[in-house]
Design an enzyme around this catalytic site. Structure first.
Site, PDB file in Angstrom:
ATOM      1  N   THR A 184     -12.468  59.581  -1.318  1.00  0.00           N
ATOM      2  CA  THR A 184     -11.266  60.387  -1.441  1.00  0.00           C
ATOM      3  C   THR A 184     -10.090  59.446  -1.635  1.00  0.00           C
ATOM      4  O   THR A 184     -10.251  58.233  -1.758  1.00  0.00           O
ATOM      5  CB  THR A 184     -11.088  61.298  -0.204  1.00  0.00           C
ATOM      6  OG1 THR A 184     -10.002  62.191  -0.448  1.00  0.00           O
ATOM      7  CG2 THR A 184     -10.835  60.507   1.067  1.00  0.00           C
TER       8      THR A 184
ATOM      9  N   LYS B 281      -0.530  59.781   1.023  1.00  0.00           N
ATOM     10  CA  LYS B 281       0.090  60.210   2.280  1.00  0.00           C
ATOM     11  C   LYS B 281      -0.707  59.657   3.463  1.00  0.00           C
ATOM     12  O   LYS B 281      -1.871  60.007   3.656  1.00  0.00           O
ATOM     13  CB  LYS B 281       0.119  61.739   2.354  1.00  0.00           C
ATOM     14  CG  LYS B 281       0.970  62.381   1.270  1.00  0.00           C
ATOM     15  CD  LYS B 281       1.283  63.834   1.615  1.00  0.00           C
ATOM     16  CE  LYS B 281       2.344  64.368   0.679  1.00  0.00           C
ATOM     17  NZ  LYS B 281       1.822  65.253  -0.340  1.00  0.00           N
TER      18      LYS B 281
ATOM     19  N   LEU C  91     -12.874  66.950  -2.537  1.00  0.00           N
ATOM     20  CA  LEU C  91     -11.946  67.978  -2.027  1.00  0.00           C
ATOM     21  C   LEU C  91     -11.699  69.097  -3.035  1.00  0.00           C
ATOM     22  O   LEU C  91     -10.928  70.019  -2.752  1.00  0.00           O
ATOM     23  CB  LEU C  91     -10.601  67.324  -1.661  1.00  0.00           C
ATOM     24  CG  LEU C  91     -10.641  66.223  -0.606  1.00  0.00           C
ATOM     25  CD1 LEU C  91      -9.221  65.726  -0.313  1.00  0.00           C
ATOM     26  CD2 LEU C  91     -11.286  66.732   0.674  1.00  0.00           C
TER      27      LEU C  91
ATOM     28  N   TYR D 275      -9.197  52.021 -14.369  1.00  0.00           N
ATOM     29  CA  TYR D 275      -8.002  52.476 -13.642  1.00  0.00           C
ATOM     30  C   TYR D 275      -6.829  51.517 -13.827  1.00  0.00           C
ATOM     31  O   TYR D 275      -5.691  51.863 -13.540  1.00  0.00           O
ATOM     32  CB  TYR D 275      -8.281  52.610 -12.132  1.00  0.00           C
ATOM     33  CG  TYR D 275      -9.442  53.492 -11.752  1.00  0.00           C
ATOM     34  CD1 TYR D 275      -9.856  54.536 -12.563  1.00  0.00           C
ATOM     35  CD2 TYR D 275     -10.139  53.276 -10.562  1.00  0.00           C
ATOM     36  CE1 TYR D 275     -10.935  55.332 -12.214  1.00  0.00           C
ATOM     37  CE2 TYR D 275     -11.211  54.077 -10.202  1.00  0.00           C
ATOM     38  CZ  TYR D 275     -11.610  55.093 -11.039  1.00  0.00           C
ATOM     39  OH  TYR D 275     -12.676  55.885 -10.692  1.00  0.00           O
TER      40      TYR D 275
END
Ligand SMILES: NC(=O)C1=CN([C@@H]2O[C@H](COP(=O)(O)OP(=O)(O)OC[C@H]3O[C@@H](n4cnc5c(N)ncnc54)[C@H](O)[C@@H]3O)[C@@H](O)[C@H]2O)C=CC1
Ligand SMILES: O=CCc1c[nH]c2ccccc12
Length: 299
Positions: A249, A253, A206, A66
């Site tokens: 997850t 936000k 999700l 990443y």
């Protein structure tokens, strides 16, 4: 671990340590594309880590690939939360041929002396060679023996990769981190994990409410979201936790991250877990590593 104020429960691993069941990820939404220098600190990523920790996330998922280990380390440092109250994960990918150097480089970027969990990011490097999987796992065992990782595990492993690894392992992998959601349930893999004492963790949880919306679970998720006064996403996170699956997850936000924590405060009934399972099995969708897994593979 843990004086931190959080509703996130722990799951016991096969090596006696415990892992928080909900994690904040620093891949997907945050990773640096090839055009960006790893050493150039991305402040929004640092702030994202700090926000997550402030809200009560103490399991933080990173990876060499990443290129956000410097931001993860800085976020941890700036959070002011003591190291032993956090659970930090990273993974080896590019430098799989030299795991000894890879972990040291990751720790340097993270500004840490050890990680709680170190994972082999994917088995595709071995190109089907059992010997290569076994050699890599022996190097992981040395990382643990050297005290650089409290636990060691794998990611994106098929049952056959695990079987090859277990054939010579002295330490059984603590966890297999896989894409897991109702549209990718992996047949008998979770049962295989249970049989061998390997925990499962889920990335992309999700997916049925985000990347692959418009499917057989939509209506039922909607009705459960109403029943528990949460979002469909929170039902999906809870669906993992209620199967003893650690779930990872992320979001930029704060409100979403805060809402996700509600999924730790209620429980689905066994019938609801099964109904989501059964509905989900009517569709197959894989969001990550599609070019690596065989096109017709559903596990
Ligand atoms: N081991 C591996 O190969 C992989 C590991 N990971 C790890 O897992 C972490 C989480 O993975 P994700 O797939 O991002 O998790 P996820 O399935 O929870 O999706 C999170 C994403 O969905 C977005 N989202 C949430 N609610 C939404 C809504 N209502 N509408 C539209 N978008 C919405 C969020 O903003 C975020 O970008 C990564 O950051 C990484 O740390 C992720 C992929 C592969
Ligand atoms: O780990 C998640 C998926 C993934 C695979 N390769 C890359 C590279 C950069 C970000 C994410 C990923």
């Amino acid at each position: 671990m843990a004086n931190i104020h959080t509703p996130i429960p722990l799951l016991k691993l096969n090596d006696g340590t415990s892992i928080p069941m909900l994690a904040y990820g620093t891949g997907t939404a945050w990773y640096k594309p090839p055009s960006v220098e790893e050493s150039k600190i991305d402040r929004p990523t640092v702030e994202g880590v700090k926000t997550a920790i402030k809200l009560g996330y103490y399991h933080l998922d990173g990876a060499e690939v990443y290129k956000t280990e410097p931001e993860l380390g800085l976020g941890i440092k700036e959070s002011g939360v003591p190291r032993d109250q956090l659970y930090v994960v990273t993974k080896v990918n590019q430098n799989i041929a030299d795991i000894h150097s890879a972990i040291r480089a990751s720790l340097k970027k993270l500004q840490l002396d050890y990680v709680d969990l170190y994972l082999i990011h994917q088995p595709f490097f071995a190109e089907g060679s059992e010997a290569k999987l076994q050699e890599a796992w022996a190097a992981m065992e040395q990382v643990k023996a050297d005290g650089l990782a409290k636990s060691i595990g794998v990611s994106n492993y098929y049952q056959s990769d695990l079987e090859a690894t277990l054939a010579t392992a002295k330490v059984v992998p603590a966890i297999n981190q896989i894409e897991f959601h109702p549209y990718l349930q992996h047949g008998g893999l979770l049962e295989f994990h249970r049989k061998h004492g390997i925990a499962t963790s889920a990335y992309g949880p999700l997916t049925p409410a985000t990347r692959s919306k418009g499917g057989p679970v939509d209506e039922y998720l909607g009705s459960l979201a109403k029943k528990y006064a949460v979002t469909e996403g929170e039902i999906l996170l809870r669906w993992c936790v209620d199967q003893d699956v650690v779930t990872i997850t992320t979001s930029g936000k704060e409100q979403r991250l805060s809402d996700y924590l509600r999924s730790m405060t209620f429980k689905l009934t066994p019938t609801e877990v099964k109904e989501i399972k059964d509905l989900g099995e009517q569709k197959h969708f894989r969001a990550f590593w599609q070019n690596k897994f065989a096109a017709d593979d559903k596990s």
